[in-house]
Design a protein around this motif. Sequence first.
Motif, PDB file in Angstrom:
ATOM      1  N   SER A 407       0.800  -1.149  -0.022  1.00 23.20           N
ATOM      2  CA  SER A 407       0.103  -0.019   0.077  1.00 23.20           C
ATOM      3  C   SER A 407       0.815   1.114   0.058  1.00 23.20           C
ATOM      4  CB  SER A 407      -0.958   0.029   1.256  1.00 23.20           C
ATOM      5  OG  SER A 407      -0.187  -0.129   2.494  1.00 23.20           O
ATOM      6  N   ASN A 408       2.166   1.112  -0.118  1.00 17.90           N
ATOM      7  CA  ASN A 408       2.988   2.356  -0.394  1.00 17.90           C
ATOM      8  C   ASN A 408       4.345   1.952  -0.949  1.00 17.90           C
ATOM      9  OD1 ASN A 408       5.196   1.653   1.373  1.00 17.90           O
ATOM     10  ND2 ASN A 408       3.654   1.624   3.129  1.00 17.90           N
ATOM     11  N   ALA A 409       4.939   3.165  -1.610  1.00 15.70           N
ATOM     12  CA  ALA A 409       5.885   2.964  -2.209  1.00 15.70           C
ATOM     13  C   ALA A 409       7.064   2.232  -2.011  1.00 15.70           C
ATOM     14  CB  ALA A 409       6.420   4.407  -2.939  1.00 15.70           C
ATOM     15  N   ASP A 410       7.206   2.327  -0.535  1.00 22.63           N
ATOM     16  CA  ASP A 410       8.564   1.515  -0.019  1.00 22.63           C
ATOM     17  C   ASP A 410       8.285   0.210   0.206  1.00 22.63           C
ATOM     18  OD1 ASP A 410       9.696   4.180   0.716  1.00 22.63           O
ATOM     19  OD2 ASP A 410       8.889   4.195   2.774  1.00 22.63           O
ATOM     20  N   HIS A 411       7.185  -0.276   0.391  1.00 22.95           N
ATOM     21  CA  HIS A 411       6.857  -1.529   0.255  1.00 22.95           C
ATOM     22  C   HIS A 411       6.978  -2.263  -1.159  1.00 22.95           C
ATOM     23  CE1 HIS A 411       3.526  -1.301   3.733  1.00 22.95           C
ATOM     24  NE2 HIS A 411       4.736  -1.496   4.182  1.00 22.95           N
ATOM     25  N   VAL A 412       6.714  -1.469  -2.142  1.00 21.38           N
ATOM     26  CA  VAL A 412       7.047  -1.765  -3.517  1.00 21.38           C
ATOM     27  C   VAL A 412       8.446  -2.008  -3.896  1.00 21.38           C
ATOM     28  CG1 VAL A 412       6.590  -1.411  -6.091  1.00 21.38           C
ATOM     29  CG2 VAL A 412       4.803  -0.921  -4.217  1.00 21.38           C
TER      30      VAL A 412
END
Length: 434
Positions: A407-412
């Motif tokens: 749900s956020n860019a860091d996870h991706v």
Amino acid sequence: MRQDGARLSVAPLALDSVVACGLLHRRTALLIIASHADRYGHGKLPERTGDLFRPHQQRVLPSDETMLIKGYATTEGTARYRDRFAGRAAQNHFRNQQNLLLSSIGIGTYLGQPNATTDQAYEDAIVHAARSGVNVIDSAANYRFQRSERNIGAALQKLTNDLGFSRDEFLICTKGGYLPFDGAPPRDVRAYVEETFVKPGIANFDDIVGGSHCMTPAYLQNQLDQSRTNLGVECIDVYYIHNPESQLGYMSEAEFYDRLRVAFETLETNRERGALRMYGVATWNGFRVPADTADFHSLNRMVKIAEDLAGEHHGFRFIQLPYNLAMPEALTLANHTNKKDHASVLEAAASLGITAVASASLLQGRVARGLPDALRKSLGSLATDAQAAIQFVRSTPGITTALVGMSNADHVEENLQLVDIQPLDKEQFAALMG
């Protein structure tokens, strides 16, 4: 995990369904939200719980079918997507299933607060994932009160209108079965159910099993069409019946499979009209409990139903089930048969031409930390425990795609470093399990 026939507990329902159980009053709903905070939004409640019950504003996607994105995932489109990552994506990151090339990691959209900030974060994460080697996108009508489906729709609009991608490059999957709220929990749950489903003739109260689940033809038709609108697509690639085992405790096994047959017939009709391409079941307990357990699902029996309805070219082609380092039953529990031999559900699925997708790959973060050093080494000494846990799932024989909530860019950024890394081969995986 126990494999001695002991009944495994059903996971808590997605929150909007939990709140709906028994058509609860607002005060009781608040108590349930508090008791399930760990499943509601990364362990947090909104700063003011009352905000959940206020009117919401969010992007409304077109309801006119002429404005929906046309097309569906195709062999040519998914090959084109794979070729975008030639020279970067590791061998076997893309797998050929159902004549489609599908990424070994997919993006899930279950968790998160029902607010505009999370909406934007999901939209951005989906776009980022699609630009990083993920072409399997998964949701459900009841995830975040339909908001997750709408975030996918907004992301698809951006990908296809602004970023040069085509609809035929992506496998869009969603689910129906639980009663979904619309954007936020209503102030009066019973009134919402009555106005939204009962009065229009979509479902009556007797159709709603356990206060939260329905899979009658009229209800599934309504939910399929609503999901197409939410997603902004003319055709859904994979439509799952969501946790059908929720109904098994309320009826005989024979009645359950009769209801499933009618549901499959509805989905086959929608294949003919171009509203969906394939369908399946997304379960929690159904495929990972012993065969003599009350909520066991027989994949062989489900395939037989589909074959009876539509012959060998039926649309029942996908199953989704939890699989991770802490829940390995899909691989280790021989609760099915394969040519008269005992087999795991993954082995049975492969022999039946069914694609298996893993949900809960990180078990909501519980297997993404504190892994033993020896296990991490066996999985390739990757940078983080989360990467190691995903590597285990995507390397498992019989699993096509490991769904990961992002749900956020860091996870991706963290998780999709694996696109460049080869999954374990069969010999390496066998050594890990041995």
